[in-house]
Design a protein around this motif. Sequence first.
Motif, mmCIF file in Angstrom:
data_model
loop_
_atom_site.group_PDB
_atom_site.id
_atom_site.type_symbol
_atom_site.label_atom_id
_atom_site.label_comp_id
_atom_site.label_asym_id
_atom_site.label_seq_id
_atom_site.Cartn_x
_atom_site.Cartn_y
_atom_site.Cartn_z
ATOM 1 N N UNK A 150 0.703 -1.005 0.004
ATOM 2 C CA UNK A 150 0.089 -0.069 0.010
ATOM 3 C C UNK A 150 0.918 1.412 -0.157
ATOM 4 N N UNK A 151 2.046 1.259 0.504
ATOM 5 C CA UNK A 151 2.855 2.463 0.434
ATOM 6 C C UNK A 151 3.055 2.962 -1.282
ATOM 7 N N UNK A 152 2.785 2.071 -2.253
ATOM 8 C CA UNK A 152 2.822 2.518 -3.538
ATOM 9 C C UNK A 152 1.972 3.349 -3.598
ATOM 10 N N UNK A 153 0.734 3.330 -3.001
ATOM 11 C CA UNK A 153 -0.381 4.355 -3.366
ATOM 12 C C UNK A 153 -0.105 5.657 -2.642
ATOM 13 N N UNK A 154 0.679 5.768 -1.653
ATOM 14 C CA UNK A 154 1.037 7.208 -1.061
ATOM 15 C C UNK A 154 2.317 7.616 -1.925
ATOM 16 N N UNK A 155 3.180 6.883 -2.382
ATOM 17 C CA UNK A 155 4.400 7.212 -3.270
ATOM 18 C C UNK A 155 3.966 7.905 -4.460
ATOM 19 N N UNK A 156 2.749 7.179 -4.929
ATOM 20 C CA UNK A 156 2.217 7.811 -6.350
ATOM 21 C C UNK A 156 1.633 9.201 -6.178
ATOM 22 N N UNK A 157 0.989 9.387 -5.122
ATOM 23 C CA UNK A 157 0.393 10.543 -4.875
ATOM 24 C C UNK A 157 1.284 11.608 -4.737
ATOM 25 N N UNK A 158 2.329 11.159 -3.894
ATOM 26 C CA UNK A 158 3.403 12.169 -3.849
ATOM 27 C C UNK A 158 4.181 12.555 -5.116
ATOM 28 N N UNK A 159 4.229 11.460 -5.971
ATOM 29 C CA UNK A 159 5.261 11.811 -6.985
ATOM 30 C C UNK A 159 4.164 12.760 -7.978
ATOM 31 N N UNK A 160 2.718 12.456 -8.133
ATOM 32 C CA UNK A 160 2.025 13.283 -8.948
ATOM 33 C C UNK A 160 2.120 14.658 -8.447
ATOM 34 N N UNK A 161 2.190 14.814 -7.070
ATOM 35 C CA UNK A 161 2.331 16.272 -6.334
ATOM 36 C C UNK A 161 3.526 16.778 -6.973
ATOM 37 N N UNK A 162 4.624 16.079 -6.829
ATOM 38 C CA UNK A 162 6.039 16.608 -7.402
ATOM 39 C C UNK A 162 6.086 17.145 -8.693
ATOM 40 N N UNK A 163 5.442 16.421 -9.469
ATOM 41 C CA UNK A 163 5.474 16.969 -10.955
ATOM 42 C C UNK A 163 4.508 18.111 -11.351
ATOM 43 N N UNK A 164 3.386 18.061 -10.750
ATOM 44 C CA UNK A 164 2.448 19.036 -10.613
ATOM 45 C C UNK A 164 3.098 20.466 -9.917
ATOM 46 N N UNK A 165 3.769 20.259 -8.979
ATOM 47 C CA UNK A 165 4.411 21.529 -8.525
ATOM 48 C C UNK A 165 5.466 22.101 -9.390
ATOM 49 N N UNK A 166 6.318 21.065 -9.508
ATOM 50 C CA UNK A 166 7.361 21.510 -10.470
ATOM 51 C C UNK A 166 7.096 22.097 -11.746
ATOM 52 N N UNK A 167 5.901 21.745 -12.341
ATOM 53 C CA UNK A 167 5.410 22.663 -13.636
ATOM 54 C C UNK A 167 4.651 23.638 -13.311
ATOM 55 N N UNK A 168 4.016 23.907 -12.068
ATOM 56 C CA UNK A 168 3.234 25.087 -11.894
ATOM 57 C C UNK A 168 3.807 26.178 -11.123
#
Length: 278
Positions: A150-168
Amino acid sequence: MTSYGGYQRTGYGAQGGEDGGGYMVGSQQASQGQGEKKYANESLRPITIKQLVDCKEAYPGAELAVDGLPTTQVTLVGQVRAINPQAVNVTYRIDDGTGMIDVKKWIDADKADATPRFALDTYVRVYGRLTTYNGRKHVGAHYIRAIEDFNEVNYHLLEATYVHLSLTRAAGGGEHQQQGQLGAADGGDSMFVDDGYGAGGGGADSQAIRVRLEPCSRNANTIYRYLATSAGDAQHLAQVAAGTGMSARDIMAATEELLGQGLIYTTENDETWAILDL
């Protein structure tokens, strides 16, 4: 690639090598003005379903854009909520806590027995292509697999956050990068909650709430402000982690503080919280 609990994470900002297939921040800008198809459009991007549901065409006939950039190849994580098998494909209704979307896995007639079958509520990772048909968005899956950790669920959401913030927020410097971890606290588009961070927390300005928050840690204050934006909707640990950038351990400790102050309460389980009306 970086490995977490048996799954591999793409590298962002990597130039070629084995991480070259991941989403490369800045690759879109680097290819501006070139005649050939932009490589960034086809880069694999970790994403939330809310981002997919909310994305729009920049203009009629254009590719769907997330954070203002055309996005086609995506990876998402969620639970299987419904299954609709047909002769040529299987449609899975996937829910990641931010929204739901249909994922279609086409059946290879020569390998029909190899088509994956998942039980309801199974957590899965999807790799696929974002498309629209008759005005409705769905993901055409290249590959789907069950999630074992289940850690993969949290990692994925944090990854998506990282990319979103990097772009915006890349142009805003380190201070904006840090503020962005609070779930778009500066009023930008959020990938998890509606716009107007803090708008739903008018009660947070009341003297009673300020008094109760005063002895709480910074983490507890951050989580309270995040929950206040959910308009009364309960938020699961994974959503809070993605929206605040905090670890599960820090979230559990901070929510214990808020529970002790009578500011929040648990809902369907001990890892889902909502604001307590005072």
